[in-house]
Design a protein around this motif. Sequence first.
Motif, PDB file in Angstrom:
ATOM      1  N   VAL A  80      66.340  38.152   3.451  1.00  0.00           N
ATOM      2  CA  VAL A  80      66.569  38.485   4.806  1.00  0.00           C
ATOM      3  C   VAL A  80      67.666  39.409   4.831  1.00  0.00           C
ATOM      4  N   ARG A  81      67.600  40.627   5.683  1.00  0.00           N
ATOM      5  CA  ARG A  81      68.520  41.494   5.847  1.00  0.00           C
ATOM      6  C   ARG A  81      68.055  42.433   7.011  1.00  0.00           C
ATOM      7  N   SER A  82      69.018  43.386   7.521  1.00  0.00           N
ATOM      8  CA  SER A  82      68.609  44.552   8.415  1.00  0.00           C
ATOM      9  C   SER A  82      68.874  45.889   8.120  1.00  0.00           C
ATOM     10  N   GLY A 365      53.750  44.129   4.772  1.00  0.00           N
ATOM     11  CA  GLY A 365      53.792  44.450   3.348  1.00  0.00           C
ATOM     12  C   GLY A 365      54.595  43.423   2.712  1.00  0.00           C
ATOM     13  N   THR A 366      55.982  43.964   1.913  1.00  0.00           N
ATOM     14  CA  THR A 366      56.489  43.246   0.938  1.00  0.00           C
ATOM     15  C   THR A 366      57.926  42.691   1.734  1.00  0.00           C
ATOM     16  N   GLY A 367      57.828  42.817   3.189  1.00  0.00           N
ATOM     17  CA  GLY A 367      59.159  42.695   3.941  1.00  0.00           C
ATOM     18  C   GLY A 367      59.144  41.582   5.297  1.00  0.00           C
ATOM     19  N   PHE A 369      58.980  38.315   5.747  1.00  0.00           N
ATOM     20  CA  PHE A 369      59.539  37.127   5.964  1.00  0.00           C
ATOM     21  C   PHE A 369      60.885  37.343   6.822  1.00  0.00           C
ATOM     22  N   LYS A 370      61.635  38.282   6.573  1.00  0.00           N
ATOM     23  CA  LYS A 370      62.810  38.605   7.328  1.00  0.00           C
ATOM     24  C   LYS A 370      62.617  38.566   8.874  1.00  0.00           C
ATOM     25  N   ALA A 371      61.187  39.089   9.103  1.00  0.00           N
ATOM     26  CA  ALA A 371      60.957  39.696  10.293  1.00  0.00           C
ATOM     27  C   ALA A 371      60.288  38.584  11.163  1.00  0.00           C
TER      28      ALA A 371
HETATM   29  O1  PYC Z   1      61.831  42.844   2.046  1.00  0.00           O
HETATM   30  O2  PYC Z   1      63.972  42.767   1.231  1.00  0.00           O
HETATM   31  C1  PYC Z   1      62.741  42.681   1.152  1.00  0.00           C
HETATM   32  C2  PYC Z   1      62.305  42.351  -0.021  1.00  0.00           C
HETATM   33  C3  PYC Z   1      63.085  42.117  -1.214  1.00  0.00           C
HETATM   34  C4  PYC Z   1      62.131  41.285  -2.108  1.00  0.00           C
HETATM   35  C5  PYC Z   1      60.912  41.577  -1.567  1.00  0.00           C
HETATM   36  N1  PYC Z   1      61.234  41.864  -0.201  1.00  0.00           N
END
Ligand code: PYC
Length: 416
Positions: A80-82, A365-367, A369-371
């Motif tokens: 998780v990050r922004s 996409g790949t990101g 979860f944090k959302a």
């Molecule tokens: O969205 O920060 C990301 C992330 C890291 C690894 C896979 N997704």
Amino acid sequence: MEKYSLLQLAKHALSGHRHWPPAWRSPEPKQSYDVVIIGAGGHGLASAYYLAKKHGISNVAVLEKGWLGGGNTGRNTTVVRSNYFYPQSTHFFEHSLKLYESLSRELNYNVMLSQGGVLTLGHSRHDMEILERWSNSLQLQGVDAEMMTTEQIRRHTPLLDTSRAARYPIWGGFIQHRGGVARHDAVAWAYARGADDRGVDIIQNCQVTGIRTSAGRVQGVETGRGYIRADKVAIAVAGHSSTVAAMAGLKLPIVSQSLQAVVSEPVKPCLNGVVLSGLVHAYVSQSDRGEILIGGGTDRYPSYGQRGNLPLVEETLAATLNLFPRFSRLKLMRQWAGTVDISPDSSPIIGKTPVAGLYISGGWGTGGFKAIPAGGETLAHTIASDRPHPLIEAFGLQRFVDGALIDEGAAAGVAH
Ligand code: PYC
Ligand code: FAD
């Protein structure tokens, strides 16, 4: 919501955990709902939770073809990050990170948020200039970001090869201290319990096989357990966004690809937060169980196979060992993959669709979860008011018509 006294907790523990009530019901589907959400991943469940909690709409079904959280929400590497680049993205992801910071309290469920920082490495002067621009842009938008020298990185992550002779010399990097990891299953389970408590029906083993429309309006969904009527339907199916949207005649600008990860045997705590290198396409963290978790880029061809391929794992591990030579003695325990849905600008597609009453949350996409917290909250608002929430206005399908793309490929964290 079920709450336990210390005495009850002790009783459950001493009775071998045999009498815990289920955390959510398994209802039979009704013939109609106000809202049907397709997909019980984090986004579908969070949307249902906020529909009930913030908008008083609880005649909602979340339909899941398998088990809840069994898609990408239960397969991701939990970063998780922004620290995105464009203001539209940073505002949205910063809001999501803030929601994560109070999520355990909000849902009365420990989602094990651990803000050990997300460190992005730079391996050349050019990398450093780009990272500096990125970090300055974040600071101007009020998001925490700090440049680090090689010496600061050596002290922060002593296991990294920071020597001048390293295969990929580390010139420095930038860190978001508030970034980190959270327990993915807990996020899905917590939203599921919260939604169920508020009357939402979560129906597992119920695949949606068709979306009925008439005169440009959604009517309901065909499922393996019969037809369900609904004036509003939301698609939140990650890797299968294109196939499910096609059921309503929509063609999405999305490619589905495998993204894989591996974990090692557990070792004592040796790593703070997450370390990412865009140059070598690898990122590394340590789970609370002690496993070293390693991920790379997506497989380089479209696929719905939740397997991933061996050459990419070899490439990712070779790169990781160049960064962390001491990990060469670790044994790997598991490898897995998920199917991710990637849009042309690596930004989500969330909001209304050209079919009235049909909404979408995809292209994460790949990101994504944090959302989950902000995605759920803003999609619920959009469904309830039939108007895009201001935080997601820029992420609608219309941007592919207008050309107003928000290219976050470089901030995605993993190559794709
Ligand atoms: O969205 O920060 C990301 C992330 C890291 C690894 C896979 N997704
Ligand atoms: P999902 O969790 O996939 O849920 C969608 C659900 O829809 C699934 O359960 C599926 O079974 C169901 N479904 C599909 N079709 C149908 C149908 N026809 N009928 C009924 N149900 C259906 N993101 C990050 O932010 N940080 C990371 O570190 C990170 N790492 C990742 C690592 C890997 C290996 C992978 C694969 C992904 C990673 N991601 C990461 C991305 C993130 O996991 C996803 O973007 C996010 O989980 C998407 O959530 P979702 O709820 O949209 O989808």
